[in-house]
Design an enzyme around this catalytic site. Structure first.
Site, mmCIF file in Angstrom:
data_model
loop_
_atom_site.group_PDB
_atom_site.id
_atom_site.type_symbol
_atom_site.label_atom_id
_atom_site.label_comp_id
_atom_site.label_asym_id
_atom_site.label_seq_id
_atom_site.Cartn_x
_atom_site.Cartn_y
_atom_site.Cartn_z
ATOM 1 N N ASP A 35 0.827 -1.217 0.000
ATOM 2 C CA ASP A 35 0.000 0.000 0.000
ATOM 3 C C ASP A 35 0.862 1.269 0.000
ATOM 4 O OD1 ASP A 35 -2.337 1.442 -0.006
ATOM 5 O OD2 ASP A 35 -2.622 1.330 2.164
ATOM 6 N N ASN A 83 -11.216 -2.414 -4.703
ATOM 7 C CA ASN A 83 -10.493 -1.559 -5.659
ATOM 8 C C ASN A 83 -11.268 -1.365 -6.972
ATOM 9 O OD1 ASN A 83 -7.210 -2.768 -4.633
ATOM 10 N ND2 ASN A 83 -8.283 -0.928 -3.982
HETATM 11 C C1 IPE Z 1 -5.376 -2.621 0.039
HETATM 12 O O1 IPE Z 1 -5.032 -1.298 -0.187
HETATM 13 C C2 IPE Z 1 -5.456 -3.362 -1.258
HETATM 14 C C3 IPE Z 1 -4.177 -3.546 -1.963
HETATM 15 C C4 IPE Z 1 -3.016 -3.219 -1.519
HETATM 16 C C5 IPE Z 1 -4.297 -4.179 -3.259
HETATM 17 P P1 IPE Z 1 -6.150 -0.163 -0.301
HETATM 18 O O2 IPE Z 1 -5.447 1.120 -0.490
HETATM 19 O O3 IPE Z 1 -7.151 -0.535 -1.324
HETATM 20 O O4 IPE Z 1 -6.842 -0.258 1.134
HETATM 21 P P2 IPE Z 1 -7.662 0.837 1.949
HETATM 22 O O5 IPE Z 1 -8.758 1.340 1.041
HETATM 23 O O6 IPE Z 1 -6.721 1.937 2.324
HETATM 24 O O7 IPE Z 1 -8.167 0.115 3.162
HETATM 25 C C1 IPE Z 2 -1.656 0.245 -3.340
HETATM 26 O O1 IPE Z 2 -1.407 1.607 -3.417
HETATM 27 C C2 IPE Z 2 -1.897 -0.375 -4.691
HETATM 28 C C3 IPE Z 2 -3.291 -0.791 -4.928
HETATM 29 C C4 IPE Z 2 -4.253 -0.761 -4.047
HETATM 30 C C5 IPE Z 2 -3.609 -1.286 -6.256
HETATM 31 P P1 IPE Z 2 -2.583 2.646 -3.410
HETATM 32 O O2 IPE Z 2 -3.024 2.898 -4.817
HETATM 33 O O3 IPE Z 2 -3.681 2.203 -2.498
HETATM 34 O O4 IPE Z 2 -1.867 3.942 -2.815
HETATM 35 P P2 IPE Z 2 -2.434 4.961 -1.743
HETATM 36 O O5 IPE Z 2 -2.935 4.165 -0.579
HETATM 37 O O6 IPE Z 2 -3.531 5.720 -2.424
HETATM 38 O O7 IPE Z 2 -1.277 5.810 -1.397
HETATM 39 MG MG MG Z 3 -4.037 2.468 -0.535
#
Ligand code: IPE
Ligand code: IPE
Ligand code: MG
Length: 261
Positions: A35, A83
Site C-alpha cells: 500500500d 479496488n
Molecule cells: C489494500 O489497499 C489493497 C491492496 C493493496 C491491493 P487499499 O489502499 O485498497 O486499502 P484501503 O482502502 O486503504 O483500506
Molecule cells: C496500493 O497503493 C496499490 C493498490 C491498491 C492497487 P494505493 O493505490 O492504495 O496507494 P495509496 O494508498 O492511495 O497511497
Molecule cells: Mg491504498
C-alpha cells in the site's frame, strides 16, 4: 549525499542486517499488503500510475530477497474487490500493468521454478488480463521451488462465502454431512488451499488495517506495519521486517516458553 554514496550506504546497511538474520527461523509464508503507491506519487507531483510502476520495482526487490532466502510462499495483495470502486481510468492502467508484468515475468517464473498462483474472483478480471493470468498459472502449475500467490479481485469475506456455498452444495447433494465440516475441510475450499497460513503479514504506508485480506488465514499471523510507502519498501526494509518477526515469540494461546515449567 550523492546517489552512488546512497547506494553504497544501503549496501553496507543491507550486509549488516543480513548478518543479523537467523536463517534457520525464517517465515515460511510472507503475505504483503502493498500500500501507498498513490501517496508516493503524490509526494513527487506525479500521477498515481507512476507510483504503481515504482511499486513493481519494489516488488522485484522483495521477490529477489525471498528467492535468495528460499522463502517458499509469498502472497501479495495486488487488487482488492473494493479496488473496483476506483476510477475506471486507474483500473484500466492497473490491469495494463498486470498484463505487462506477467508478460515480462512468465519466462523467469519458469526458469526459477516459481509457481504463479492467482487467488480471488478472477472471473471479474477483464478478458485479456484474465486469460494471461490463467495461462501463466497453468504453465507454472508444476513449479515447486516457490509459490507466488497474487490476490486479484480478492476479498477475504468473498472467499469465505464462496467456500460456504460450495460446502452447502455438497451437503445439499448428499455427499457431505454438516457435522463433517471442520477447519481442515473448510480450508480445502479456500483459494489458498495447500498453502500454510502466513507466518508474517507486512502492510506498508502507515495504515494499520487488514482491508479484507486473507481473513481466515491470518488468525495467528504476526502483523508488521510500517510507515514506509510501498515503492520505497526495498531490500533493507524487507530485512528489517524479517528481523522484527524473528524477535517475536509466537505463543498460539500457550504460556510463554520463558515462564513454562
Ligand atoms: C489494500 O489497499 C489493497 C491492496 C493493496 C491491493 P487499499 O489502499 O485498497 O486499502 P484501503 O482502502 O486503504 O483500506
Ligand atoms: C496500493 O497503493 C496499490 C493498490 C491498491 C492497487 P494505493 O493505490 O492504495 O496507494 P495509496 O494508498 O492511495 O497511497
Ligand atoms: Mg491504498
Amino acid at each position: 549525499m550523492d546517489e552512488l554514496q546512497t547506494i553504497e550506504t544501503r549496501h553496507v546497511a543491507e550486509e549488516e542486517l543480513r548478518s543479523q538474520l537467523d536463517l534457520t527461523s525464517l517465515p515460511q509464508h510472507v503475505a504483503i499488503i502493498m500500500d501507498g503507491n498513490g501517496r508516493w506519487a503524490a509526494q513527487r507531483g506525479l500521477p498515481r500510475i507512476a507510483g504503481h510502476k515504482e511499486g513493481l520495482a519494489a516488488l522485484q526487490d522483495v521477490l529477489e530477497i525471498g528467492h535468495e532466502l528460499n522463502i517458499p510462499y509469498l502472497t501479495i495483495y495486488a487488487f482488492s474487490q473494493e479496488n473496483w470502486n476506483r476510477p475506471e481510468s486507474e483500473i484500466r492502467l492497473l490491469m495494463g500493468l498486470l498484463e505487462r508484468y506477467l508478460t515480462q515475468e512468465r519466462q523467469r517464473f519458469q526458469d526459477r521454478n516459481i509457481r504463479f498462483l492467482p487467488i480471488g474472483r478472477l472471473e471479474q478480471l477483464p478478458t485479456p488480463a484474465r486469460e494471461l493470468v490463467f495461462d501463466v498459472a497453468e504453465e507454472t502449475r508444476h513449479c515447486t521451488r516457490q509459490t507466488l500467490a497474487v490476490a486479484l479481485s480478492y476479498g477475504g469475506r468473498a472467499e469465505i462465502i464462496d467456500a460456504a456455498q460450495q460446502l452447502a452444495l455438497e451437503v445439499q447433494m448428499g455427499s457431505l454431512l454438516p457435522e463433517q465440516i471442520n477447519e481442515t475441510l473448510f480450508e480445502q475450499h479456500l483459494t489458498t488451499w495447500g498453502l500454510p497460513d502466513p507466518d508474517l503479514l507486512i502492510r506498508t504506508s502507515g495504515e494499520a488495517r487488514i482491508s479484507n485480506f486473507l481473513l481466515w488465514q491470518i488468525a495467528y499471523t504476526e502483523l508488521y506495519f510500517t510507515r514506509t510507502l510501498w515503492p520505497d519498501f526495498r531490500r533493507c526494509e524487507t530485512l528489517l521486517a524479517l528481523l522484527d518477526y524473528q524477535k517475536r515469540e509466537r505463543r498460539f494461546g500457550r504460556v510463554s516458553q520463558s515462564v513454562a515449567p
